[in-house]
Design a protein around this motif. Structure first.
Motif, PDB file in Angstrom:
ATOM      1  N   ALA A  51       0.763  -1.124   0.014  1.00  0.00           N
ATOM      2  CA  ALA A  51      -0.065   0.023   0.147  1.00  0.00           C
ATOM      3  C   ALA A  51       0.810   1.314  -0.097  1.00  0.00           C
ATOM      4  O   ALA A  51       1.883   1.218   0.457  1.00  0.00           O
ATOM      5  N   ARG A  52       0.217   2.442  -0.583  1.00  0.00           N
ATOM      6  CA  ARG A  52       1.101   3.493  -0.773  1.00  0.00           C
ATOM      7  C   ARG A  52       1.544   4.203   0.594  1.00  0.00           C
ATOM      8  O   ARG A  52       2.346   4.703   1.005  1.00  0.00           O
ATOM      9  N   CYS A  80      -0.952  -0.220  -4.194  1.00  0.00           N
ATOM     10  CA  CYS A  80      -2.313   0.268  -3.866  1.00  0.00           C
ATOM     11  C   CYS A  80      -1.964   1.965  -4.197  1.00  0.00           C
ATOM     12  O   CYS A  80      -1.315   2.395  -3.439  1.00  0.00           O
ATOM     13  N   HIS A  82      -3.863   4.201  -3.372  1.00  0.00           N
ATOM     14  CA  HIS A  82      -4.853   5.101  -2.456  1.00  0.00           C
ATOM     15  C   HIS A  82      -4.247   5.299  -1.180  1.00  0.00           C
ATOM     16  O   HIS A  82      -3.440   4.526  -0.445  1.00  0.00           O
ATOM     17  N   CYS A  88     -10.851   1.378  -0.773  1.00  0.00           N
ATOM     18  CA  CYS A  88     -10.615   0.943  -1.997  1.00  0.00           C
ATOM     19  C   CYS A  88     -10.653  -0.472  -2.019  1.00  0.00           C
ATOM     20  O   CYS A  88     -10.895  -1.233  -0.938  1.00  0.00           O
ATOM     21  N   ARG A  89     -10.388  -0.955  -3.129  1.00  0.00           N
ATOM     22  CA  ARG A  89     -10.495  -2.589  -3.216  1.00  0.00           C
ATOM     23  C   ARG A  89      -9.153  -3.249  -3.474  1.00  0.00           C
ATOM     24  O   ARG A  89      -9.006  -4.340  -3.944  1.00  0.00           O
ATOM     25  N   CYS A  90      -8.042  -2.321  -3.467  1.00  0.00           N
ATOM     26  CA  CYS A  90      -6.778  -2.912  -3.360  1.00  0.00           C
ATOM     27  C   CYS A  90      -6.079  -3.380  -2.341  1.00  0.00           C
ATOM     28  O   CYS A  90      -5.301  -4.514  -2.373  1.00  0.00           O
ATOM     29  N   ARG A  91      -6.382  -3.111  -0.891  1.00  0.00           N
ATOM     30  CA  ARG A  91      -5.637  -3.549  -0.046  1.00  0.00           C
ATOM     31  C   ARG A  91      -6.014  -4.866   0.545  1.00  0.00           C
ATOM     32  O   ARG A  91      -7.289  -5.203   0.464  1.00  0.00           O
ATOM     33  N   GLU A  94      -8.155  -7.897   0.523  1.00  0.00           N
ATOM     34  CA  GLU A  94      -8.751  -8.188  -1.103  1.00  0.00           C
ATOM     35  C   GLU A  94      -7.607  -8.624  -1.886  1.00  0.00           C
ATOM     36  O   GLU A  94      -6.123  -8.507  -1.546  1.00  0.00           O
ATOM     37  N   THR A  96      -6.620  -8.311  -4.855  1.00  0.00           N
ATOM     38  CA  THR A  96      -6.443  -7.494  -6.301  1.00  0.00           C
ATOM     39  C   THR A  96      -5.057  -7.321  -6.562  1.00  0.00           C
ATOM     40  O   THR A  96      -4.394  -7.637  -7.893  1.00  0.00           O
ATOM     41  N   LEU A  97      -4.158  -6.819  -5.876  1.00  0.00           N
ATOM     42  CA  LEU A  97      -2.626  -6.431  -6.102  1.00  0.00           C
ATOM     43  C   LEU A  97      -2.034  -7.919  -6.410  1.00  0.00           C
ATOM     44  O   LEU A  97      -1.032  -8.063  -7.262  1.00  0.00           O
ATOM     45  N   TRP A 100      -2.803  -9.162  -9.706  1.00  0.00           N
ATOM     46  CA  TRP A 100      -2.338  -8.108 -10.777  1.00  0.00           C
ATOM     47  C   TRP A 100      -0.762  -8.273 -10.788  1.00  0.00           C
ATOM     48  O   TRP A 100      -0.283  -8.595 -12.107  1.00  0.00           O
TER      49      TRP A 100
END
Length: 169
Positions: A51-52, A80, A82, A88-91, A94, A96-97, A100
């Motif tokens: 995450a950022r 991520c 955000h 969000c749906r990145c962290r 989830e 997602t990352l 990807w």
């Protein structure tokens, strides 16, 4: 069981400390360079899924470039975009990352291992179909990992030995 071909790491507290301070304050956790060298030497791809945090997008790029200089280069970075207060749906939890990053590496998720430090990391790996390895760190402790099927290891040397036998330490 599918052979692991890629190892994805949570950045903060797993690979480096003080990431929230930006590139000037960051330092590798003990054993990170040796573990990564061993994994890469055994043909495993490496990546970062993170995450950022509190940094700006530009600060994050500088930090990631510095981590690459210290420990890399990594084959993939999945970040991520955000801020910590944005939904969000990145962290994690989830997937997602992780999904990807696996796609960027042309590797099936079940051929990936995610090394993190929270039960949310383990859950993200489970949802993606990846192997979950958790480390106790200075900032967190893995939660109940049995639900997510995670393996808890003491340090990065143990991660390297587990995924590529004959590793450091």
């Amino acid at each position: 069981m599918t052979r692991i071909r890629a190892v994805l790491f949570n950045r903060d507290r797993v690979l480096v400390e003080n990431a929230g301070d930006g590139p000037d304050g960051v330092r590798p956790v003990p054993g990170a360079a040796e573990a990564l060298w061993h994994l890469r030497r055994h043909g495993l791809r490496t990546g970062v899924v993170t995450a950022r945090g509190p940094l700006t997008a530009a600060g994050m790029r500088q930090l990631d470039e510095h981590v690459d200089e210290l420990l890399g280069p990594f084959d993939v970075w999945a970040v991520c975009p955000h801020g910590p207060d944005e939904s969000c749906r990145c962290r994690a939890p989830e997937p997602t990352l992780l999904l990807w990053a696996a796609g960027r590496l042309c590797t099936a998720p079940d051929a990936c291992a995610l090394v993190g430090d929270t039960s949310a990391d383990a859950e993200a790996a489970r949802r993606a179909g990846a192997r979950a390895l958790l480390l106790p760190t200075s900032g967190t402790r893995p939660g109940p990992s049995a639900d997510a099927g995670a393996q808890v290891l003491p340090d990065l040397a143990a991660v390297a030995r587990t995924l590529a036998p004959g590793g450091p330490g």
